[in-house]
Design an enzyme around this catalytic site. Structure first.
Site, PDB file in Angstrom:
ATOM      1  N   CYS A 188      -0.265   3.604  -1.321  1.00  0.00           N
ATOM      2  CA  CYS A 188       0.005   4.264  -2.596  1.00  0.00           C
ATOM      3  C   CYS A 188      -0.690   3.535  -3.755  1.00  0.00           C
ATOM      4  O   CYS A 188      -1.887   3.632  -3.911  1.00  0.00           O
ATOM      5  CB  CYS A 188       1.504   4.432  -2.832  1.00  0.00           C
ATOM      6  SG  CYS A 188       1.825   5.658  -4.128  1.00  0.00           S
TER       7      CYS A 188
ATOM      8  N   HIS B 123       2.904   7.334   2.360  1.00  0.00           N
ATOM      9  CA  HIS B 123       3.884   6.254   2.511  1.00  0.00           C
ATOM     10  C   HIS B 123       4.351   6.060   3.949  1.00  0.00           C
ATOM     11  O   HIS B 123       5.465   6.464   4.281  1.00  0.00           O
ATOM     12  CB  HIS B 123       5.110   6.534   1.633  1.00  0.00           C
ATOM     13  CG  HIS B 123       4.841   6.392   0.173  1.00  0.00           C
ATOM     14  ND1 HIS B 123       4.937   5.192  -0.484  1.00  0.00           N
ATOM     15  CD2 HIS B 123       4.438   7.301  -0.745  1.00  0.00           C
ATOM     16  CE1 HIS B 123       4.615   5.363  -1.762  1.00  0.00           C
ATOM     17  NE2 HIS B 123       4.309   6.631  -1.946  1.00  0.00           N
TER      18      HIS B 123
ATOM     19  N   GLU C 288       5.554   3.539   5.071  1.00  0.00           N
ATOM     20  CA  GLU C 288       6.764   2.690   5.056  1.00  0.00           C
ATOM     21  C   GLU C 288       8.026   3.545   4.939  1.00  0.00           C
ATOM     22  O   GLU C 288       9.113   3.089   5.285  1.00  0.00           O
ATOM     23  CB  GLU C 288       6.689   1.649   3.929  1.00  0.00           C
ATOM     24  CG  GLU C 288       7.080   2.125   2.529  1.00  0.00           C
ATOM     25  CD  GLU C 288       5.974   2.909   1.825  1.00  0.00           C
ATOM     26  OE1 GLU C 288       5.006   3.320   2.494  1.00  0.00           O
ATOM     27  OE2 GLU C 288       6.101   3.136   0.602  1.00  0.00           O
TER      28      GLU C 288
END
Ligand code: MN
Length: 234
Positions: free
Chosen positions: A108, A211, A213
Site C-alpha cells: 500500500c 493488502h 496482510e
C-alpha cells in the site's frame, strides 16, 4: 536453514503518541517462515545502516500518505495526513536496502513510497485526479476482494502465482501516477492504475497496492506473496 529476520517499518499514531503494528504483517511473515521485527522510527543514518545490515529483508508497511515533497509536488487539499518521520526513515532505509541489495516488499503506502522515492509521482487523491468506478477504497471486511487486477504476463508475480487475473482488496485513495524509471509494472486495475511493481535489476524488490496482510488467512495468493518475499531473504 536459519529463519530470515525481516525489519518491519513501524506504524505511527500521532494522536496516541504511539508506534504500533497490524498483526497481519507479522503473521504473513511468520507463516512464510520469517521472523518479523518492528524497527524503530529513526532518521539516524548510522542506525539505519546497522539495522539494514542486521535484517535479511525489509517490509515497507501501509499507513500515512506520502508527502508530496518526496515526489517534488506541492500538497493539494485532497492529500491526506502525512508522516514526515516515516518519509525520512524510509528514504534512508530504502537507499540502504537497495545499496545492500536486500529484499524489499512494499504494501500500500509501501508501493507508493517506493515509486515516489525512486523518482515516480503519485495521484494525491484518486477520486479527484483519476476518477473511476473501480472501488479502491472498500468498506470492511478488508480480507474480501474489492476489484480485480490483471497480472502482466511474464512478470515475476504472474509467474509465481500462475494466474492472469487476481481479485484483490483495496484500501487506498492515492496511487501511482508516473511510474519510476527503475520500476516495472506487474499488475493493473481495470481503470489502468498500476497496482503492483518490481525492480528488475534487484534480487527482490516487489510492491503491491493491495493488502495481503488483511487477506492472508483467506487468500492463497496473499500467502504466496509473503512466501516469495521471505524465500528471497534466505
Ligand atoms: Mn486498488
Amino acid at each position: 536453514m536459519k529463519k530470515p529476520m525481516i525489519g518491519v517499518v513501524p506504524l505511527v499514531d500521532e494522536e496516541r503518541e504511539s508506534f504500533w503494528m497490524l498483526p497481519g504483517y507479522f503473521e504473513g511473515i511468520e507463516e512464510a517462515g520469517g521472523i518479523p521485527v518492528m524497527l524503530p522510527l529513526t532518521d539516524d543514518p548510522e542506525a539505519i545502516a546497522r539495522l539494514a545490515e542486521t535484517c535479511d529483508g525489509v517490509l515497507l508497511t501501509g499507513g500515512h500518505d506520502v508527502s508530496a515533497e518526496v515526489y517534488g509536488e506541492t500538497p493539494r487539499e485532497v492529500c491526506g495526513a502525512c508522516c514526515p518521520g516515516r518519509d525520512r526513515m524510509e528514504r534512508l532505509l530504502l537507499d540502504e536496502a537497495l545499496r545492500q541489495d536486500l529484499p524489499v516488499l512494499g504494501i500500500c503506502r509501501g508501493v507508493q513510497f517506493l515509486n515516489a522515492a525512486l523518482g515516480g509521482t503519485l495521484y494525491q487523491d484518486l477520486p479527484v485526479e483519476h476518477y473511476s468506478t473501480v472501488v479502491h477504497h472498500q468498506q470492511p471486511p478488508y480480507d474480501q476482494p474489492s476489484h480485480e487486477v490483471s497480472l502482466l504476463r511474464g512478470s515475476p508475480l504472474a509467474e509465481r502465482l500462475g494466474v492472469k487475473t487476481l481479485p484483490v482488496n483495496s484500501c487506498h485513495h492515492q496511487g501511482i501516477k508516473n511510474l519510476a524509471d527503475s520500476l516495472s509494472a506487474m499488475a493493473y486495475a481495470p481503470d489502468g492504475l498500476v497496482e503492483a511493481v518490481w525492480m528488475p535489476d534487484k534480487r527482490f524488490v516487489w510492491a503491491v497496492q493491495w493488502h495481503p496482510e488483511f487477506s492472508h488467512k483467506v487468500s492463497e495468493a496473499s500467502r504466496e506473496i509473503f512466501r516469495a518475499f521471505v524465500e528471497s531473504c534466505q
